[in-house]
Design a protein around this motif. Sequence first.
Motif, short mmCIF file in Angstrom:
data_model
loop_
_atom_site.label_atom_id
_atom_site.label_comp_id
_atom_site.label_asym_id
_atom_site.label_seq_id
_atom_site.Cartn_x
_atom_site.Cartn_y
_atom_site.Cartn_z
N GLU A 253 4.24 13.83 11.28
CA GLU A 253 5.06 12.88 12.05
C GLU A 253 5.17 11.54 11.34
O GLU A 253 6.24 10.93 11.29
N LYS A 254 4.06 11.06 10.77
CA LYS A 254 4.09 9.76 10.10
C LYS A 254 4.91 9.83 8.80
O LYS A 254 5.66 8.91 8.49
N ASN B 35 9.63 7.32 3.21
CA ASN B 35 9.81 6.84 1.84
C ASN B 35 9.11 7.77 0.86
O ASN B 35 7.92 8.04 1.01
N ASP B 36 9.85 8.23 -0.15
CA ASP B 36 9.24 9.24 -1.03
C ASP B 36 8.31 8.62 -2.08
O ASP B 36 7.77 9.32 -2.91
N ASP B 37 8.10 7.29 -2.01
CA ASP B 37 7.11 6.70 -2.92
C ASP B 37 5.72 6.65 -2.29
O ASP B 37 4.80 6.05 -2.83
N PRO C 122 9.02 17.21 1.78
CA PRO C 122 10.38 16.65 1.66
C PRO C 122 10.42 15.13 1.84
O PRO C 122 11.43 14.50 1.54
N HIS C 123 9.35 14.53 2.36
CA HIS C 123 9.38 13.11 2.74
C HIS C 123 8.44 12.24 1.92
O HIS C 123 8.29 11.05 2.19
N GLY C 124 7.73 12.81 0.97
CA GLY C 124 6.76 12.04 0.21
C GLY C 124 5.87 12.99 -0.55
O GLY C 124 6.04 14.20 -0.50
N LYS C 125 4.89 12.42 -1.25
CA LYS C 125 3.99 13.27 -2.02
C LYS C 125 2.79 13.64 -1.16
O LYS C 125 2.20 12.78 -0.51
N GLN D 246 0.85 -1.20 0.00
CA GLN D 246 0.00 0.00 0.00
C GLN D 246 0.89 1.25 0.00
O GLN D 246 1.84 1.33 0.78
N ARG D 247 0.59 2.20 -0.87
CA ARG D 247 1.44 3.39 -0.98
C ARG D 247 0.68 4.70 -0.78
O ARG D 247 1.28 5.77 -0.82
#
Length: 244
Positions: free
Chosen positions: A71-72, A78-80, A103-106, A58-59
């Motif tokens: 926070e999560k 993971n940037d995906d 900065p950490h994901g979409k 799951q993404r």
Amino acid sequence: SSSSNDISVDVGAHLEEVREAMAQACREAGRDVNEVRLVAVSKTKPLELVQAAYDCGQRVFGENYAQELVEKAQAIGNDDVQWHFIGGLQSNKANMLVKGVVPHGKLVVETVNSFKVAKKLDSAMSEFDGKTLEVFVQINTSGEDTKSGVSTEEAVELCQQITTECERVKLKGVMTIGAPGDETCLDALVACRNHIAEKLEMDPKDLEVSMGMSDDFAVAIQKGSTNVRVGSVIFGARDYSNKK
């Protein structure tokens, strides 16, 4: 504090069940299963369960509270991952949300209900060169005062403002929470999407429809949803873990 109850939830098995139900709904509607995104709503759930869902492929995750989402996103790192913000967003939280998540994901914000919030998100994105932020405009389809969102008529104007006046915020679609068990809210959102597309001279297929939750996602898919937000049937009922 997450209890052992929480951790014993078999997230992988639940995800499989939801995906199978989604595929079934798509088959019945003659739709391609790839047209519908599953947002796993992980609000108030411990990080372990988010990680378990990630490990099962799951993404896309949905969160209602800006601080918890930040926070999560930082913890998963993971940037995906696509993080969908689906709670009420005060304009003073927009900056923190963008700078904490991008900065950490979409990041996708599904609950834009004013131009003020859209502009705040737009200016917060100016730090991230070349990146755009996709948003949904939240529509109040039930007419209930307790539900946030704009009317269909207000939505046309708001969508026009976003498409013409925001540089880094991109209109992705419309979303509604709707009244539980009221299928007319689902029909109303599709009609609203079509109306906006016509007024903005867009192809309706270029505007997504975010509707359907744990109780009604199959019906929502049959009615044209492209984005369902499913929490409790994946992660177990919320927050009963401390009641013995």
